[in-house]
Design a protein around this motif. Structure first.
Motif, mmCIF file in Angstrom:
data_model
loop_
_atom_site.group_PDB
_atom_site.id
_atom_site.type_symbol
_atom_site.label_atom_id
_atom_site.label_comp_id
_atom_site.label_asym_id
_atom_site.label_seq_id
_atom_site.Cartn_x
_atom_site.Cartn_y
_atom_site.Cartn_z
ATOM 1 N N SER A 93 3.378 -27.605 -88.916
ATOM 2 C CA SER A 93 4.207 -26.852 -87.993
ATOM 3 C C SER A 93 3.442 -25.676 -87.405
ATOM 4 C CB SER A 93 5.456 -26.343 -88.713
ATOM 5 O OG SER A 93 6.249 -25.632 -87.801
ATOM 6 N N LEU A 94 3.550 -25.558 -86.097
ATOM 7 C CA LEU A 94 2.862 -24.477 -85.402
ATOM 8 C C LEU A 94 3.610 -23.176 -85.626
ATOM 9 C CD1 LEU A 94 0.433 -24.188 -83.632
ATOM 10 C CD2 LEU A 94 1.880 -24.573 -81.661
ATOM 11 N N THR A 95 4.927 -23.297 -85.744
ATOM 12 C CA THR A 95 5.743 -22.118 -85.995
ATOM 13 C C THR A 95 5.840 -21.918 -87.496
ATOM 14 O OG1 THR A 95 6.997 -22.601 -84.001
ATOM 15 C CG2 THR A 95 7.999 -21.063 -85.576
ATOM 16 N N SER A 109 10.229 -24.491 -80.196
ATOM 17 C CA SER A 109 9.638 -23.321 -79.540
ATOM 18 C C SER A 109 9.621 -23.509 -78.031
ATOM 19 C CB SER A 109 8.224 -23.080 -80.073
ATOM 20 O OG SER A 109 8.270 -22.872 -81.476
ATOM 21 N N SER A 110 9.383 -24.738 -77.602
ATOM 22 C CA SER A 110 9.395 -25.020 -76.159
ATOM 23 C C SER A 110 10.773 -24.774 -75.570
ATOM 24 C CB SER A 110 9.001 -26.473 -75.883
ATOM 25 O OG SER A 110 7.703 -26.732 -76.329
ATOM 26 N N PHE A 111 11.818 -25.018 -76.365
ATOM 27 C CA PHE A 111 13.166 -24.766 -75.847
ATOM 28 C C PHE A 111 13.354 -23.273 -75.589
ATOM 29 C CE2 PHE A 111 17.679 -23.743 -76.241
ATOM 30 C CZ PHE A 111 18.194 -24.560 -75.248
ATOM 31 N N LEU A 139 12.878 -36.493 -73.107
ATOM 32 C CA LEU A 139 13.473 -37.695 -72.525
ATOM 33 C C LEU A 139 12.696 -38.164 -71.297
ATOM 34 C CD1 LEU A 139 17.087 -36.730 -73.321
ATOM 35 C CD2 LEU A 139 15.855 -38.703 -74.216
ATOM 36 N N ASP A 140 11.824 -37.303 -70.812
ATOM 37 C CA ASP A 140 10.921 -37.716 -69.739
ATOM 38 C C ASP A 140 9.983 -38.808 -70.241
ATOM 39 O OD1 ASP A 140 10.170 -35.337 -71.299
ATOM 40 O OD2 ASP A 140 8.238 -35.497 -70.290
ATOM 41 N N LYS A 141 9.792 -38.868 -71.565
ATOM 42 C CA LYS A 141 8.918 -39.900 -72.117
ATOM 43 C C LYS A 141 9.685 -41.193 -72.373
ATOM 44 C CE LYS A 141 5.485 -37.380 -74.827
ATOM 45 N NZ LYS A 141 5.178 -37.269 -76.273
#
Ligand code: GTP
Ligand code: MG
Length: 484
Positions: free
Chosen positions: A271-273, A245-247, A392-394
């Motif tokens: 799942s939130l969605t 969903s963030s995408f 990938l920031d993580k």
């Protein structure tokens, strides 16, 4: 609770300076701090004796920072500490960074271990911090030591107690850190990820022109008219919380020109969605709607396995927009809303597996199995697949700072290679991204990664549609032949 190191005064730059002087990889563990533990010689010895290498750091009221390093343990034996590696130092002077190292010149008496004294460097008191117990007044400890012998056992190189320490032992704090070998385990990720000189994948330049060009290409994108399809359907599939969903939200934000969150996203147990959504994206600059639809699905969970037939129905275009996923009753031909005669335009034209790049080592077996089962249904249909590798920031702190370093990060490259292996896809089909999550303003580098991924997916969708049209033509041709 406040992490312990929040109370540590020694900043990273000064730590790095000390590591350089010490000359080997090491990190710091706070043993003793007078503002926290009280300024007392017995307490100092109780906390610091026998702990190996230490660095003592004083912070005086002139904003100067100085101290001493011993590679040998402190003790309470009333003996000299012999240490050829010892040095005194200044890090900061009157509030400005101004590092100087003063190496030991008489190693035999680099320090003195005596339970009546706090940290004591040099036989004739090069740096004598305090004895007994000192109480603070207004946050200041007036230490009772002196610099009487400064330069006796250490090479001062022309400096003196005034230029090193304002000749002052009026301190707001004194800290003793244990020096431990190797990099900080809390920062191993940082140590493991290095920046490669050459990018490991070729990419256009991270600059505004690139982002604008990609945007234009996507706004102008449309399936070949021969196909009769109005928009490419891209299916987002993956484990719960991977960032599907963030995408969509990220893509939507880019074309809106500001951060939006139309699709609910977040972290929940399940799942939130829960609803199948075929999202359109509108470019607010031109007012045009992109000819790409992002189809958001319910996240895969270990305990709720998705019926493989359900995925076939999604791929074939039988499932209507806003269908409510129901783990206890999968979608079948009997389900209300079942689309009976789907057109090529209803089908899924490319699948994007959305995978959390920060947890690829721990993808549950059950999730992998579900994805593999889905893949075989996609392969039967020749539907192209890509991976959007998120978060990938993580994985790499450098990427967290600057998303444009994605293709220079060794940790990201490793994650990409690994997931290509797991999914049985060519590396070039694994597209590293970072979704918008906590940002409040758009970032051109994040945009470029996402737009690039979307463009590649749309191109794959085109290939699929083209192939399907060819297939239909061939089948029709075949049919005619048979009739003849
Ligand atoms: N740091 C970071 N966090 C991300 C990224 N992408 C998503 N997130 C966060 O991950 C959490 C889950 O994201 P969602 O987009 O809701 O994930 P989903 O795949 O739609 O999850 P379900 O709908 O529950 O299956 C949210 O808190 C996001 O903010 C990313 O690239 N980096
Ligand atoms: Mg979701």
């Amino acid at each position: 609770s406040i992490p312990e190191n929040m109370t540590e005064l020694l900043n990273q730059i000064y730590r790095d300076q000390l590591v350089t002087w010490i000359g080997k990889p090491c990190h710091f563990r706070l043993l003793y701090k007078i503002s926290r533990d009280g300024c007392s010689a017995p307490t100092f010895h109780q906390k610091c004796d026998g702990q190996g290498a230490t660095v003592t750091v004083l912070y005086n009221t002139n904003n100067s920072i100085y101290g001493g390093y011993l590679s040998q343990s402190w003790n309470s034996n009333a003996t000299y500490i012999n240490d050829p590696n010892a040095f005194l130092f200044r890090l900061q002077y009157n509030g400005s960074s101004n590092p100087l190292k003063f190496p030991v010149s008489n190693a035999a008496c680099a320090g003195i271990g005596n339970d009546s004294y706090g940290p004591l460097f040099g036989s004739s008191h090069d740096m004598y911090t305090f004895s007994g117990t000192i109480n603070s007044s207004g946050g200041v400890f007036s230490l009772n030591g002196n610099f009487d012998g400064l330069g006796g056992c250490y090479s001062l190189n022309g400096q003196n107690s005034a230029s090193v320490a304002n000749n002052s032992l009026q301190v707001t704090d004194l800290e003793v850190y244990q020096i431990k070998g190797g990099p900080d385990p809390n920062k191993t990720k940082m140590a493991e990820s290095s920046l490669l000189d050459k990018p490991w994948r070729k990419l256009p330049k991270f600059k505004a022109e690139t982002a604008n060009k990609l945007k234009e290409e996507l706004v102008d994108y449309g399936p070949d008219s021969e196909t009769g399809v109005t928009a490419a359907n891209i299916l987002l599939i993956g484990q719960i919380g991977a960032g599907k969903s963030s995408f969509f939200n990220s893509v939507n934000s880019i074309f809106r020109g500001k951060i939006t969150s139309k699709a609910r996203s977040g972290s929940f147990e399940h799942s939130l969605t829960t609803v199948y959504r075929k999202y359109n994206v509108k470019d607010h600059n031109s007012g045009k709607t992109l000819k790409i639809r992002l189809c958001d699905t319910r996240g895969l969970e270990e305990e709720f396995t998705i019926d493989p037939q359900e995925i076939s129905h999604i791929l074939d275009g039988n499932v209507p927009d806003r269908y409510q996923f129901n783990p206890s009753a999968p979608f079948t031909t009997e389900t209300f809303g079942f689309i009976r005669n789907p057109h090529l335009g209803d089908r899924i034209h490319c699948v994007a597996f959305v995978l959390d790049g920060s947890t690829i080592d721990v993808i549950p077996e059950k999730i992998l199995k579900q994805m593999k089962a889905m893949q075989s249904r996609m392969n039967q249909r020749n539907i192209p697949q890509v991976v959007y590798l998120t978060k990938l920031d993580k994985v790499c702190p450098m990427v967290e700072e600057h998303a444009g370093l994605m293709f220079h990060s060794s940790a990201v490259r490793e994650a990409v290679d690994k997931i290509a292996d797991v999914m049985g896809l060519p590396r070039g089909f694994v597209l590293p991204i970072k979704n918008y999550e906590s940002e409040t303003i758009l970032d051109q580098n994040i945009d470029i990664l996402i737009l690039k991924a979307l463009k590649q997916t749309a191109d794959f969708a085109d290939d699929y549609m083209e192939e399907q049209v060819e297939k239909m033509v061939a089948e029709n041709g075949q049919g005619r032949k048979e009739k003849e």
